[in-house]
Design an enzyme around this catalytic site. Structure first.
Site, PDB file in Angstrom:
ATOM      1  CB  THR A  13      -0.950   0.028   1.215  1.00 41.32           C
ATOM      2  OG1 THR A  13      -0.182   0.065   2.427  1.00 41.32           O
ATOM      3  CG2 THR A  13      -1.860  -1.190   1.212  1.00 41.32           C
ATOM      4  N   GLY A  14       0.306   2.338  -0.519  1.00 44.03           N
ATOM      5  CA  GLY A  14       1.048   3.594  -0.565  1.00 44.03           C
ATOM      6  C   GLY A  14       2.345   3.454  -1.311  1.00 44.03           C
ATOM      7  CB  SER A  15       3.479   0.941  -3.401  1.00 48.12           C
ATOM      8  OG  SER A  15       2.215   0.503  -3.839  1.00 48.12           O
ATOM      9  N   GLY A  18       8.580   6.762  -2.844  1.00 46.40           N
ATOM     10  CA  GLY A  18       9.265   6.583  -1.580  1.00 46.40           C
ATOM     11  C   GLY A  18       9.562   5.145  -1.216  1.00 46.40           C
ATOM     12  N   GLY A  20       7.553   2.768  -0.196  1.00 42.40           N
ATOM     13  CA  GLY A  20       6.617   1.806  -0.775  1.00 42.40           C
ATOM     14  C   GLY A  20       6.995   1.396  -2.180  1.00 42.40           C
ATOM     15  CE1 TYR A 154       4.748   8.884  10.625  1.00 43.01           C
ATOM     16  CE2 TYR A 154       6.594   9.227  12.123  1.00 43.01           C
ATOM     17  CZ  TYR A 154       6.057   8.637  10.998  1.00 43.01           C
ATOM     18  OH  TYR A 154       6.826   7.784  10.246  1.00 43.01           O
TER      19      TYR A 154
END
Length: 264
Positions: A13-15, A18, A20, A154
């Site tokens: 996910t989120g790939s 960066g 990912g 965070y």
């Protein structure tokens, strides 16, 4: 060591950029069929093109969805019902004075950084357990152990991932499915570069000088004394996803350059 993930299907996910993207590339180069995700079709297409330029053997395809929402997770599951490897990389971050963090922002961090992984692991772990093999990773952060004063929300969200990962590893004990967290430190991703550029402009220094200042002022215990590359983080993730890592589960695997002041 030769890592062969041929015949395995991986979701990252989120790939689209960066860490990912680096993980997706690494898994594909190890022979896995990799599904990348992102909210924007153009970014997904660009990431696919970038991976395909370097991949030697694995296949890669994309699913456009917002995995930070329940609806987005459902869309991903519908598009790819089963997986052997799940990398919960999706996450958001950003500096904010604690007293200015409103409830809505706390909730956003909870949904994106924690619940995205909960929802996907809850679904995909069932199939892994039935098949007797699987790898689940939650991309956490050294900030889970060293809560940063400038990003309390965070750090708290990443600490929660530590508990989630350890608990799920216990749920899946003895099944052949391993669950681990990965703890990167400062990493030279697009987002980090942008943040350093903004800070550099404010202080009248170069980006490279700002990186050194950031580490000195905010992560003074670093032993690496530089930002890691996304590929350096991805290397650990690929290993943890491999058959060779079969005895590693319930662990917090650190690739944070020695920032954490602990020998445990």
């Amino acid at each position: 060591m030769i890592i062969d993930l041929s015949g395995k299907t991986a979701i990252v996910t989120g790939s689209t950029g960066g860490i990912g993207l680096a993980i997706a590339s690494g898994l594909a180069n190890a022979g896995a069929e990799v599904i990348i995700t992102g909210r924007d079709q153009a970014r997904v297409d660009a990431a696919l093109a970038q991976i395909r330029e370097t991949v030697i053997q694995g296949e890669v395809r994309g699913v456009v969805c917002d995995a930070g929402t329940a609806e987005g997770c459902a869309a991903l599951i519908a598009a790819q019902p089963q997986a052997d490897i799940l990398i919960n990389n999706l996450g958001i971050y950003g500096a904010r004075e604690f007293f200015d963090i409103e409830d809505a922002l706390w909730e956003e961090f909870f949904q994106v950084n924690i619940m995205s992984g909960v929802r996907l692991a809850r679904h995909y772990a069932k199939g892994m357990r039935e098949r007797g093999w699987g790898r689940i990773q939650f991309i956490s952060s050294e900030s889970a152990l060293n809560i940063p004063a400038e990003m309390v929300h965070y750090g708290v969200s990443k600490t929660a991932l530590q508990g989630l990962s350890r608990g799920l590893a216990k749920v899946l004990a003895g099944t052949g499915v391993t669950v681990n967290t990965i703890l990167p430190g400062p990493t030279r991703t697009e987002g980090a570069i942008g943040m350093m550029a903004d800070l550099a402009a404010e202080r009248g220094v170069s980006v490279s000088e700002m990186e050194a200042l950031f580490l000195k002022e905010n992560r003074p215990s670093t032993l690496l004394q530089r930002f890691a590359s996304p590929e350096e983080v991805a290397n650990l993730c690929v290993y943890a996803a491999s058959p060779q890592a079969s005895a590693t589960t319930g662990a917090a695997l650190r690739v944070e350059g020695g920032i954490v002041e602990s020998i445990a």
